[in-house]
Design an enzyme around this catalytic site. Structure first.
Site, PDB file in Angstrom:
ATOM      1  N   HIS A 264      36.812  26.963  36.904  1.00 27.09           N
ATOM      2  CA  HIS A 264      36.812  28.417  36.746  1.00 27.09           C
ATOM      3  C   HIS A 264      38.209  28.990  37.027  1.00 27.09           C
ATOM      4  CE1 HIS A 264      34.829  32.454  37.031  1.00 27.09           C
ATOM      5  NE2 HIS A 264      35.879  32.686  37.786  1.00 27.09           N
ATOM      6  N   GLU A 265      38.760  28.649  38.167  1.00 32.48           N
ATOM      7  CA  GLU A 265      40.081  29.190  38.529  1.00 32.48           C
ATOM      8  C   GLU A 265      41.149  28.678  37.572  1.00 32.48           C
ATOM      9  OE1 GLU A 265      40.037  31.626  40.393  1.00 32.48           O
ATOM     10  OE2 GLU A 265      38.140  31.348  41.457  1.00 32.48           O
ATOM     11  N   HIS A 268      41.373  30.939  34.618  1.00 30.25           N
ATOM     12  CA  HIS A 268      42.258  32.074  34.900  1.00 30.25           C
ATOM     13  C   HIS A 268      43.725  31.632  34.855  1.00 30.25           C
ATOM     14  CE1 HIS A 268      39.209  35.017  35.945  1.00 30.25           C
ATOM     15  NE2 HIS A 268      38.683  34.258  36.900  1.00 30.25           N
ATOM     16  N   GLU A 294      37.985  37.146  32.823  1.00 26.49           N
ATOM     17  CA  GLU A 294      36.772  36.427  33.239  1.00 26.49           C
ATOM     18  C   GLU A 294      36.232  35.585  32.087  1.00 26.49           C
ATOM     19  OE1 GLU A 294      34.202  35.495  36.430  1.00 26.49           O
ATOM     20  OE2 GLU A 294      36.125  36.523  36.334  1.00 26.49           O
TER      21      GLU A 294
END
Lengths: 500, 500
Positions: A264-265, A268, A294
């Site tokens: 997830h990170e 980003h 997101e």
């Protein structure tokens, strides 16, 4: 002043602001990763000083005059035209709020945050309620100062999602409800075993870390321009497109959080790394909006990281790292484990399917508060009723209910829907990438992600803040945000997983 | 303006400057510890921006006017009086140099540093020489702008050692030569085995780290207000007295560097941690001078860490960490190993006895360059002749000779003698502490350092920059800097070690 001189002065001033913001972000990253506990007070002073210097420049008459001089001088399709437009938007955002309101908001959130921590520990809504009441009042003042025609929510969401309205968000949730509630109901009726069992046990942290780092390296995260550290609350930050920091948190008894958290990170992070180098030290060097940002983290976490093709490649390496725990678990069982649908009290632990109900309920609560139809002391009862209605479970206390999120105490209203915007757009972008390059799923089966990463880079990452979110979605996918692909994706995936 | 208002304005302005310096120090620490390689260019821009904002404030007419208003208004013995005095000194230091000279010096050192790295790799003095010529010229300009009556060196050393002169440094070296050259000669005639052998082998880095951290915890380094990281070139920095960062470097085949390096940096660190909390965010919150600072690191590294009482407590724990390597080495052999006197080409690896000859030779070279009696191209020959004269060895190339230090390319002239000032003062301070509390050596034998740490805190640390260095030495030891205790210490210690 000649407009070329004005443009040069503008760029120099914006670069100074960007440098100071980066310095403050380093101070914040350090605070959350390595700073010794004793450093907290002087660090707060340091960040307050740098923030003050940023604010002075970001709202200065000098900046306003340069923007006035440049308005309408440049083609909005060019980089410089976009720079002036975005700088104008930031300037108006920063100057629209009165200094008095900013100060009161800062003080109120500082107080509210400390009380929220305490209220959460003791599950005592009455402690937090007066602070939330103040913050709601301040949010309404903010909306008035920003200005709106229809609803105060429009003014507030415009901060994070320029060009988006309450009406669009409501439409999105309506479509999602119609499209996914029957699916959830059907799944809930199955009442099967706890499918997540293989993810629980003893999982060495160093091996978890090794796996995550290898995965995101293959995704395309550039370790020469980024790193990963540990933090209590995982986040991604960056000080330029060439210095992107991920943080994660490990649970030695549960495999999922760090693994999917890292992906997830990294989503980003790859976005920030992909912004065009020519935007260095300018306000264009950042993600387009919270929802678009997101969408990038959710795309890599869910569309890739929770997909079957991904695990056809990566499951054997994971089994090799954890032979005792996983050797008797076959791929399908593991795939079912990481995609188990279970109503959860905690949003950040929710599965793909139920996640949006969490943000919907918060959206509805916020509307009531902003409109004055819901009183602060009524929030927990309404919250619990909605959790029961949407998820079929009941919070045993407010710590696991209305007190769970940090956003309200931090003054973040009109923020939760951006998470669901991200979920919707993740599928829309992924589908567009696969439509352009149908080999992407097969590449994923080989542990290759170059084509997907390249498409995202070309269509999203490189543009930074050059285009408005709606414009970017249109350019990348040929249409506005659309919930249909997302609903279709959920129906296909979970229909198969639950044999519906 | 009422002087109380002026004082408040002064403190606010100085606090802003201090916060910005701390921010820049965090950026620098991060660059040297965790920053990914790709971040270098934007980090340089960020630091340049923050430096510019610091310089603007530190040389502002506003600051000058406040200082003018406050001059002579406050008792110089009070904190506020000291604050005004130190702020005045910093202001004059920062404003005496013309902006033009600062800029030329900055450019010249940036260029020289890159060339020095290259020249050092290829041992090619001729590459570096033209850059050093420029820097020497700039140093002479600096000395002129700072102003002096007797010698340009006086102006330059005053930056790091306020109140010290070339004449005092020459006197110090004269006394050290007379006092220690016969001792060195006698040791060199012994021609015994390599005593350092027990320190070489395989030493696990994690265990080295564990030992170092435990040692400095006992010294009194506060881990709640500090931490230790790894860096290529070890250093200590701080962002307040409550956030002190040590760095170290490990050699897995050599026990000495990290062990004594950790104690050395902790000496700097405990000094910064000990500054009175009431000096937070003021220019008084720092060490008194470079020489005083170095005295604190050398005190813990040498007077404690290389002493026999220390190892009477710590040798058994060290043997337990490295049983294979050290079980057959007795305490006396180990003690001889860590105090072996061997002429070395490299200053930073020199023993206590020969160390000062390294700084002396650099001091003499600098005087020649500043006076114009030594040409830049003659430096290597003079260097080698002096190494042969003082140490009895000959550098095989300039990489191990005149090119070894970073200081000249960085524009640091009149800096090397402060290391020797530190060595001299370390003994003077230690002796004063033991005179006040004769139980200190016995406490060291028990692994207790509270009395020593308390004396340093009381007499040195807490005062920060409140007193000038000469004043601080007088207050703490009852007399000015004196080489006699240092020479006596060396004679006693090495006389016993070499049975002279």
């Amino acid at each position: 002043m000649a407009y070329t001189d004005a443009l040069q002065s503008l760029k120099a001033l914006l670069a100074t602001i960007r440098d100071l913001k980066a310095a403050n972000d380093v101070l914040s990253w350090d605070q959350q990763t390595y700073m010794p506990a004793g450093g907290i007070n002087t660090r707060a002073e340091q960040m307050a000083t740098v923030s003050r210097l940023i604010h002075e420049r970001a709202t200065s008459a000098e900046l306003g005059a340069l923007l006035d001089r440049l308005d309408g001088q440049l083609d909005s399709e060019t980089d410089d035209g976009a720079l002036v437009r975005i700088a104008r938007r930031d300037f108006e955002h920063d100057t629209k709020l009165s200094a008095d309101l900013v100060e009161r908001l800062s003080r109120a959130t500082a107080l509210a945050d400390a009380v929220w921590v305490q209220a959460r520990l003791t599950s005592d809504w009455s402690l937090f309620a007066p602070h939330l009441r103040t913050i709601v009042e301040l949010q309404r003042e903010m909306a008035e100062q920003y200005g709106y025609t229809t609803h105060p929510f429009d003014a507030l969401i415009n901060v994070d999602e320029p060009g988006t309205t309450k009406a669009q968000i409501e439409q999105m949730y309506r479509e999602l409800k119609v499209g996914t509630l029957p699916l959830m109901k059907a799944i809930r009726q199955q009442q099967d075993d706890d499918r997540t069992r293989p993810l629980h046990g003893q999982f060495d942290e160093a091996r978890q870390e090794q796996f995550g780092m290898e995965v995101i390296k293959r995704f395309g995260f550039d370790w020469n321009r980024g790193r990963q550290d540990r933090a209590v609350h995982p986040f991604c930050t960056n000080f330029s497109m060439n210095d992107v920091r991920l943080t994660t948190r490990f649970d030695p008894t549960w495999l999922a959080p760090a693994m999917f958290g890292t992906m997830h990170e990294a989503g980003h992070g790859m976005y920030e790394q992909g912004v065009a180098q020519r935007f260095t030290r300018s306000p264009l060097a950042a993600g387009c909006s919270m929802g678009i940002h997101e969408s990038q983290s959710r795309l890599w976490e869910n569309l890739v990281g929770r997909s079957r093709p991904f695990w056809e490649f990566f499951y054997a390496p994971l089994q090799n790292l954890f032979p005792e725990q996983l050797q008797s678990v076959d791929l399908d069982t593991f795939y079912r484990a990481i995609n188990s649908v279970q109503p959860s009290l905690i949003r950040v632990e929710a599965d793909e399917l139920t996640y949006n109900l969490h943000t919907l309920l918060r959206f509805e609560v916020e509307l009531g508060l902003l409109e004055g139809t819901l009183k602060v002391e009524e929030v927990p009862a309404l919250w619990n009723a909605k959790v029961a209605e949407y998820l079929g479970i009941t919070p045993p206390n407010d710590t696991l209910g209305a007190l769970q999120d940090v956003h309200w105490s931090a003054g973040l209203f009109a923020y939760f829907p951006t998470y669901t915007v991200g979920n919707v757009l993740a599928v829309q972008f992924f589908d567009a990438a696969v439509a352009a390059s149908p080999a992407i799923p097969d590449e994923m089966r080989q542990g290759e992600f170059g084509t997907l990463h390249g498409w995202l880079n070309e269509n999203i990452y490189q543009h930074g803040r050059k285009y408005d979110p709606n414009d970017l979605v249109q350019r990348a996918t040929g249409r506005p945000m659309d919930t249909a692909p997302y609903i279709s994706y959920l129906k296909t995936k979970y229909g198969a997983l639950y044999k519906l």
